[in-house]
Scaffold this active site. Structure first.
Site, PDB file in Angstrom:
ATOM      1  N   LYS A 188       0.840  -1.201   0.000  1.00  0.00           N
ATOM      2  CA  LYS A 188       0.000   0.000   0.000  1.00  0.00           C
ATOM      3  C   LYS A 188       0.883   1.262   0.000  1.00  0.00           C
ATOM      4  CE  LYS A 188      -3.453  -2.803   0.022  1.00  0.00           C
ATOM      5  NZ  LYS A 188      -4.327  -3.309   1.057  1.00  0.00           N
TER       6      LYS A 188
HETATM    7  C1  LIG Z   1      -5.296  -4.367   1.454  1.00  0.00           C
HETATM    8  C2  LIG Z   1      -6.754  -4.155   1.496  1.00  0.00           C
HETATM    9  C3  LIG Z   1      -7.528  -4.456   2.620  1.00  0.00           C
HETATM   10  C4  LIG Z   1      -6.994  -5.200   3.801  1.00  0.00           C
HETATM   11  O1  LIG Z   1      -5.891  -4.641   4.377  1.00  0.00           O
HETATM   12  P1  LIG Z   1      -4.904  -5.539   5.261  1.00  0.00           P
HETATM   13  O2  LIG Z   1      -4.090  -4.481   5.946  1.00  0.00           O
HETATM   14  O3  LIG Z   1      -4.108  -6.375   4.326  1.00  0.00           O
HETATM   15  O4  LIG Z   1      -5.712  -6.328   6.209  1.00  0.00           O
HETATM   16  C5  LIG Z   1      -8.870  -4.139   2.604  1.00  0.00           C
HETATM   17  N1  LIG Z   1      -9.441  -3.564   1.540  1.00  0.00           N
HETATM   18  C6  LIG Z   1      -8.742  -3.280   0.427  1.00  0.00           C
HETATM   19  C7  LIG Z   1      -9.443  -2.644  -0.725  1.00  0.00           C
HETATM   20  C8  LIG Z   1      -7.386  -3.587   0.360  1.00  0.00           C
HETATM   21  O5  LIG Z   1      -6.708  -3.334  -0.762  1.00  0.00           O
END
Ligand SMILES: *Cc1c(COP(=O)(O)O)cnc(C)c1O
Length: 385
Positions: A188
């Site tokens: 991210k």
């Molecule tokens: C990555 C992601 C999540 C979950 O995040 P984590 O930190 O991996 O639990 C939820 N929603 C979206 C759209 C994502 O891309």
């Protein structure tokens, strides 16, 4: 292989984490609240609640809003499974709203139509989770207008979108929603390894999420059912979890946050170079709504419909074989076996499914070098020649 996304860890990041390691407190200490305050301030929100993943933040957000058995949560089919699973964790039912063919975000028109039907059938959603796909905000003003009319809560899944803006304000400011959720997974925008945060302007929601991330335990006598037995006393007043973020993660997050604006600028510059270089190829580059400024988590291209149905797979394989780590975001959630078992079928959300069959995510991360991007563009041109 050039990955589709990757983190940057600087010497400052390492130093920040090492400092915590040398301190007395490595889990609950002063750094987590500092990180929460810094993210809340960045977004212009009142409160931040840091947790051990974006998924946990979604779960706590749903619980804080009272989602439970008999309720409905609606989200987009084009998202990571966590945006929908959080509803199931609460014992609620999940349904989806098809996407807009230009932004690929939840379509406010489709939402309006579905709400009108749901109202007649007496099954309006309690919570709607718009997902800011690729970092571009959903049409939040339109979704908020519908929430005012039909009375549902809004959780923005901004896992892709920290640093993005909508109508001139930061994603997470809370003007259009109850709670906004971020993920700090390494692919991210900024990372804490695993980690996430919920931001809100509502003190009660923040307090509820704070308690639920730590077993449902309180040390505040005001919240207790009786006088404390002594200074050691705490009460578990509801069933919570251990979803806490560590001091190590918060230190990394605070350090990364200082580079957030630079990251967004670098991602945007890379996206613009892709836009220009790909304009002569038979692909649709990501359309941007004029009222949004994307955080550019993902750069998704769509093959023009004239291409035959094998194009995406062939291009994916050819690019991978030349060391370009493309990916596909996302497989529609309702087509996953777990959701098929809940009664969804493969033709329920046609725009989402058409999108899925024709898209490819090109690598995009702030430390990508110009020659790496040139290499990717040349490789894609050759695959499509
Ligand atoms: C990555 C992601 C999540 C979950 O995040 P984590 O930190 O991996 O639990 C939820 N929603 C979206 C759209 C994502 O891309």
């Amino acid at each position: 292989m050039i990955p589709y996304g990757r983190q940057e860890i600087t010497e400052d990041d390492i130093e920040a984490v090492v400092q915590v390691l040398r301190s007395d407190l490595i889990t609950q200490g002063p750094v987590v609240p500092r990180f929460e305050q810094a993210v809340a301030d960045y977004c212009g929100a009142g409160y931040g609640v840091a947790v051990n993943s974006g998924t946990s933040a979604l779960h706590l957000a749903c619980l804080a809003l009272g989602l439970g058995p008999g309720d409905w949560l609606w989200t987009s089919p084009i998202t990571f499974v966590a945006s929908a699973n959080c509803g199931l964790y609460c014992g609620a039912s999940v349904d989806f709203v098809d996407i807009d063919p230009h932004t690929y975000n939840m379509s406010p028109e489709a939402l309006a139509e579905k709400l009108a039907v749901a109202e007649q059938e007496g099954r309006l959603p309690k919570v709607v989770v718009p997902v800011h796909l690729c970092g571009q905000s959903c049409d939040m003003a339109a979704i908020r207008a519908l929430s005012d009319r039909y009375g549902f809560h809004i959780i923005e899944d901004a896992s892709h979108a920290i640093g993005g803006r909508y109508k001139g304000e930061p994603v997470g400011c809370g003007r259009y929603s109850d709670i906004t959720v971020f993920s700090f997974h390494p692919v991210k925008i900024i990372t804490t390894a695993e980690g996430g945060m919920a931001v809100t302007n509502d003190a009660e929601l923040a307090e509820r999420m704070d308690r639920l991330r730590s077993h449902g335990i309180t040390r505040d006598p005001e919240q207790m059912t009786r006088e404390p037995d002594g200074p050691w006393y705490y009460q578990q007043i509801e069933l919570g979890f251990n979803y806490r973020m560590t001091e190590l993660q918060a230190a990394l997050g605070l350090s990364q946050l200082q580079r957030l604006d630079d990251y967004i600028a670098q991602r945007q510059a890379l996206a613009e170079r892709y836009d220009a270089a790909l304009s002569s190829l038979p692909v649709v580059t990501p359309w941007q709504h004029p009222e949004t400024e994307s955080a550019w988590h993902l750069y998704v291209v769509r093959f023009s419909v004239q291409q035959d149905s094998h194009t995406r797979r062939k291009v994916f394989e050819d690019l991978r074989s030349t060391g370009v780590g493309t990916n596909v975001h996302y497989i529609p959630v309702h087509t996953q076996p777990h959701y098929q078992n809940l009664g969804f079928s493969h033709s329920d959300f046609p725009i989402a499914e058409e999108f899925y069959s024709n898209v490819l995510t090109l690598p995009l991360f702030p430390t990508m070098k110009e020659d790496q991007q040139e290499y990717i563009i040349t490789a894609l041109s050759e695959c499509l020649a």
